[in-house]
Write a protein that holds these residues in place. Structure first.
Motif, PDB file in Angstrom:
ATOM      1  N   SER A 163       0.834  -1.212   0.000  1.00 52.70           N
ATOM      2  CA  SER A 163       0.000   0.000   0.000  1.00 52.70           C
ATOM      3  C   SER A 163       0.864   1.256   0.000  1.00 52.70           C
ATOM      4  N   GLU A 177       1.607   9.185  -6.187  1.00 54.80           N
ATOM      5  CA  GLU A 177       2.046  10.567  -5.968  1.00 54.80           C
ATOM      6  C   GLU A 177       3.172  10.990  -6.923  1.00 54.80           C
ATOM      7  N   ARG A 217       0.980   4.109  -2.906  1.00 49.47           N
ATOM      8  CA  ARG A 217       0.818   5.529  -2.618  1.00 49.47           C
ATOM      9  C   ARG A 217       1.962   6.342  -3.240  1.00 49.47           C
TER      10      ARG A 217
END
Length: 342
Positions: A282, A290, A286
């Protein structure tokens, strides 16, 4: 000498520990100035507020440092303006003294040196034992020994590093710290002392396995190429630098994830908030969302510049120490056998 065996290379575990301790101290003295300058440049660009965390590397381990409230005299907040890495080195030495290049080092050595001693000594002992037992597959022994030794050292040091971070961030007395740890254990179980252990292993175990396997292969190949039975300082230095570089590039995404989680955890602990652990996948997702795939390889060049010389200095110093003790032991054994001159 007691404790010696052919498998251990003619030296005792205690001598291996002394050799690795010497290598650890020399490595930290060599590499720490690079990281101190990097942190000072970071602090100049984005000043560290209260509770902000940054990762401090002494060449042996990564340590989480928490910025102290109102401490304008902290080494990373010293007022200076730098125009680049070389300018920072010159100005720090000129205005703050040479020893400022090793700012923040002593507290981290309390854990980094024992961890390195455990790691290198366990590796040599395990590798020697595995070579004997693995028979035709003895060439794979460094890979397995490196992985197991790293698991052991990370498991021993992880709770101590967590305690060090709490002491630094909360300025607690030892009694308050013990109460805090006891409360965490009662609430979340003993596993809370090893928070962050998993991501560290995901980076360090593959790194160690690849590093030792490539190091032993490279050292053997260079010895064969230059027709020498014992590796020279140059051979161990080059083998260490190359194998460290390969391993650091291969494990860079795990290093990015581990650093992100380490900083997030430290900043939440600094303000006494609980931390809901995210899975490695996870966190990776992320980062990709980003910053794209390139985000997983952020800091490629700084990591390479830091890891390659650290690996080279550590292993060449360690091998030099072992060679010194091996020669010393041989002289002690052969000394009484030499015919006395008449």
């Amino acid at each position: 000498m007691s404790g010696q065996s052919p498998a251990s290379g003619g030296i005792t575990p205690l001598q291996q520990m002394v050799a690795s301790c010497s290598g650890a101290i020399l490595t930290s003295l060599f590499v720490t100035p690079l990281d101190v300058v990097k942190i000072r440049l970071q602090a100049q660009k984005n000043p560290f507020p209260k509770g902000k965390c940054f990762v401090y590397c002494n060449g042996l381990m990564d340590h989480l440092c928490v910025c102290e409230n109102g401490n304008s005299k902290a080494w990373y907040k010293a007022p200076s303006h730098f125009n680049g890495t070389l300018d920072a080195f010159i100005k720090i030495v000129r205005h703050e003294g040479v020893k400022s290049l090793w700012s923040g080092l002593p507290p981290t050595l309390v854990m980094a040196v024992p961890a390195t001693v455990i790691y290198f000594t366990c590796y040599d002992q395990l590798c020697a034992a595995l070579r004997v037992r693995m028979g035709d597959h003895a060439q794979q022994a460094p890979l397995l020994a490196g992985a197991i030794a790293r698991v052991g050292s990370v498991t021993v040091i992880s709770p101590l590093e967590l305690i060090r971070t709490k002491l630094q961030s909360q300025k607690s007395s030892y009694r308050e710290l013990i109460d805090c740890i006891r409360s965490a254990v009662e609430t979340e179980g003993w596993v809370s002392l090893w928070r962050g252990w998993g991501p560290t292993l995901l980076r360090d175990v593959p790194f160690s396995a690849m590093y030792w396997y490539n190091y032993e292969k490279g050292k053997g190949w260079l010895c064969e190429r230059y027709n020498t039975r014992e590796p020279t300082f140059a051979i161990t230095f080059i083998s260490g630098a190359v194998s460290g570089s390969v391993a650091s590039i291969a494990t860079l995404p795990f290093d990015v994830v581990k650093t992100r989680r380490q900083v997030e955890l430290g900043e939440l602990q600094a303000i006494n908030l609980s931390y809901q652990a995210s899975s490695t996948f996870s966190v990776m997702s992320r980062i990709v969302a980003e910053n794209g795939i390139g985000g997983l390889f952020a800091g490629f060049l700084p990591r390479l510049i830091k890891v390659a010389p650290a690996c080279a200095v550590m292993i060449s110093t360690y091998e030099f120490g072992k060679a010194f003790f091996r020669k010393h032991n041989q002289e002690r054994i052969l000394g009484p056998l030499q015919p006395s001159s008449t």
